[in-house]
Design an enzyme around this catalytic site. Structure first.
Site, PDB file in Angstrom:
ATOM      1  N   GLY A  86       3.233   5.697  -3.090  1.00  0.00           N
ATOM      2  CA  GLY A  86       4.419   6.415  -3.548  1.00  0.00           C
ATOM      3  C   GLY A  86       4.498   6.485  -5.064  1.00  0.00           C
ATOM      4  O   GLY A  86       4.888   7.508  -5.646  1.00  0.00           O
ATOM      5  N   GLY A 132       0.821  -1.211   0.000  1.00  0.00           N
ATOM      6  CA  GLY A 132       0.000   0.000   0.000  1.00  0.00           C
ATOM      7  C   GLY A 132       0.853   1.258   0.000  1.00  0.00           C
ATOM      8  O   GLY A 132       0.580   2.213  -0.741  1.00  0.00           O
ATOM      9  N   ASP A 133       1.877   1.267   0.828  1.00  0.00           N
ATOM     10  CA  ASP A 133       2.773   2.418   0.859  1.00  0.00           C
ATOM     11  C   ASP A 133       3.468   2.605  -0.496  1.00  0.00           C
ATOM     12  O   ASP A 133       3.598   3.724  -0.990  1.00  0.00           O
ATOM     13  CB  ASP A 133       3.836   2.220   1.933  1.00  0.00           C
ATOM     14  CG  ASP A 133       3.291   2.420   3.335  1.00  0.00           C
ATOM     15  OD1 ASP A 133       2.913   3.549   3.660  1.00  0.00           O
ATOM     16  OD2 ASP A 133       3.236   1.444   4.095  1.00  0.00           O
ATOM     17  N   SER A 134       3.938   1.511  -1.059  1.00  0.00           N
ATOM     18  CA  SER A 134       4.680   1.627  -2.321  1.00  0.00           C
ATOM     19  C   SER A 134       3.767   2.086  -3.456  1.00  0.00           C
ATOM     20  O   SER A 134       4.158   2.907  -4.286  1.00  0.00           O
ATOM     21  CB  SER A 134       5.331   0.287  -2.682  1.00  0.00           C
ATOM     22  OG  SER A 134       6.250  -0.105  -1.683  1.00  0.00           O
TER      23      SER A 134
END
Lengths: 412, 412
Positions: free
Chosen positions: A185, A180-182
């Site tokens: 980003g 999710g973070d990637s």
């Protein structure tokens, strides 16, 4: 000890000439700027004096993790104490020469540091600002604490990453990486370039844009037909385990040596070839399996037939037989499989990067590949403050001022 | 019947003014162009006369799927038979006015149609070309058939999306959506804009770029420390189920009403609050759980304590208690939860789009959010050939020529 190279390679890649300040931490903003730096942007990363926590995430040696070696590669790392107004003034000074700022603090935190949009745009009127957060810069959840796994679950991913409830009592699996973070980003990098293209192109707007990326929304954006199908038909998509809902056979099958082999033979020609491999060519014309709808209706029976064959072979052997029959298949690659794969090696997608603190480090290559100007891994993730002096000297500070700032604890 | 609106809204968003031709199908290239069109690009999608198969993927009504309604929104759809040289000539004519081409055929297929890079650049010398494929445009696997699940497995994702082998005999779960294709499409959009920024900016190169995105490599690029840790320490990361390897407690816990509740309380202050919620405040100072390393060492015991509490509550009730204590938690959202969520609604991330063929369709909003110029959903995924006449007329074809091409079966 500095981990910055003494003579770094010059910037290359389509983003050469782009100047980006990152005030980020953990995964989302630093992943965004890794992508920008990989394609040639000059990324200056502002860290607190103790460094970004990812320096110690996963396995590490002397406080230096291999993850960091890749996560912060190609960036210039400076360390400042943003609670100190002199550090904030330094950041505003650096912003004057930047095209963009990328940050992933909780909404409002940069304002509290004295780095509000008004202050940033006073320093650089056309600065593009990419903000990445858990839930976005407004709305009722704005101030909630954010974690990747929470965003993945609220985006709808976690519910679907599971076997059907009748097959298991285990909870839905995490994907196993900070997906999710990637993805947030990556959306940040995409959106930032969209605004910069419009700002900088001939006939463009020359205006500043502010990007507002929410981790939850980045996930939701990937959920294909899930929400529309609910809206039109009231259908709530449910987990399907290792199968695909709409085509068969596609599954992971057990092998004699205890591995999982993926086989995707879900078209009629592919299934005909698979039936021959199984030694059961008549299955292609069997009414239970002729055509995708029939195969889906009888998928349990079909998967059992395929699994009986895979269980009689070691994974590598079965994979080779299927490849030879031009049927898509693969093992579930581990890091070791990836490192040994000839395609990744041939395309420079597994490469050794010399890290002064760790020695040679295997890293993923530069994605996407731009043949005319592919960028480069110019250096591995630097040590804390490795570029503080260089960056501040470029900004016009004298060695004496830099020494004074360091002595008083404003910089490292 | 045409599903194209009679008076579409004008283009808005930072990519207004960008002209993109898509010759794609399935997920990766069309997802890439959906993102571009959402931010304002004029995307002309070339389909075969029978249409893109996604029109019939998932649930559908009269050959029109809700997935398609979102997947092809904001695009102008034209239908051509690329096996006919007159259609190929039409495409080359359209290319003259395009900034970029996005395609995801097998490597070499466009050449066989007569749409080689040389031919495309003869029509438009600075055309940017984004190619998305399973394994890339060169290397030993170039010609292999590609499926999303194969790419996800070779990128290393599938191996990690599982419970540890001692906990289950089930295969690793699919993520449940076409995540590999979508991530490859997102990388395509990012890379395309990187090259267009460099081409079009003041002082830019004005040159054509060719992007080569491989699904496998797009996945590998997201795998954080997996490959570097193997390279440095020889460690092969293994599946961790629903936990996170490096922090505790973070897990999905069962509730009284048979749901899974995610709780992320993996810092000392969060865990102290959680211990109070459990009615066991002394746990925060218990040597088994004081500090993240201790919690990780005793994670089984810790998770059992938390699960005992969640099992005594219904999911919504437990979630509310945790939220009130400022502890990150959430249900695993289904499509219904997403549709009802106030944050998504407040930010326009769940919106009703009027589809002439389906009526109102719930769709995800535009990601990333660009407050100064947020783009719009101008229309839902059109019917086959809905914009053929309009696009060809803009290219200068007379109504008579268009009628002739249609009569001979070159266009639809």
């Amino acid at each position: 000890m500095s981990a910055a190279p003494s003579s770094p390679m010059p910037a290359a890649g389509p983003l050469a000439g782009l100047r980006v300040l990152e005030i980020g931490h953990f995964v989302a903003a630093p992943f965004c700027t890794r992508l920008l730096a990989d394609l040639g942007a000059d990324v200056v990363k502002v860290e607190p004096l103790g460094g970004d926590p990812v320096r110690q995430w996963g396995e590490q040696r002397d406080g230096h993790s291999p993850w960091w070696s890749m996560h912060a590669r190609n960036k210039r790392c400076i360390a400042l104490d943003l609670k100190n107004p002199r550090a904030v003034a330094l950041v505003l000074d650096l912003v004057k020469d930047m095209d963009a700022l990328v940050e992933n603090f909780r909404p409002g935190q940069l304002d509290r540091f004295g780095l509000s949009e008004a202050a940033l745009h006073a320093a650089r009127p056309d600065l593009a600002i990419a903000r990445i957060s858990g839930f976005g810069q407004d709305g009722p959840y704005r101030d909630r604490a954010s974690f990747g796994v929470i965003g993945e679950a609220m985006g709808g991913l976690r519910h679907l990453t599971n076997h059907p409830p009748e097959e298991t009592d285990l909870p839905p699996s995490r994907v196993g990486i900070s997906i999710g973070d990637s993805i947030a980003g990556l959306y940040g990098a995409f959106g930032l370039l969209a605004t910069l293209w419009q700002r900088d192109r001939a006939g463009g707007t020359k205006q500043a844009y502010t990007l507002d990326v929410a981790l939850t929304e980045a996930m939701l954006s990937m959920m294909e037909g899930t929400l529309p199908e609910y809206g039109v038909f009231g259908t709530i998509r449910q987990p399907q385990g290792s199968r695909i809902q709409t085509a068969a056979p596609t599954n992971a099958y057990p092998t004699r040596d205890g591995q999982w082999l993926l086989v995707a033979a879900n078209s009629d020609p592919l299934f005909r070839r698979l039936a021959r491999v199984l030694g059961r060519p008549e299955l292609a014309d069997d009414p239970r399996f002729a055509g995708n709808p029939a195969r889906l209706a009888n998928v349990g029976e079909l998967d059992a037939l395929i699994a009986a064959w895979t269980r009689a072979h070691d994974a590598a052997e079965a994979d080779a037989i299927l490849q030879a029959a031009d049927i898509p298949s693969t093992l579930c690659f581990t890091a070791a499989d990836i490192a040994a794969d000839p395609q990744y090696r041939a395309r420079g997608m597994v490469r050794e990067v010399e890290d002064p603190l760790l020695g040679p480090v295997l890293q993923a290559g530069i994605v996407p590949h731009v043949p005319e100007d592919p960028g480069a891994v110019r250096w591995a993730g630097p040590s804390i403050g490795a570029h503080t002096d260089e960056v501040l000297a470029q900004a016009g500070l004298s060695p004496e001022t830099i020494a004074e700032l360091r002595a008083e604890g404003t910089i490292r």
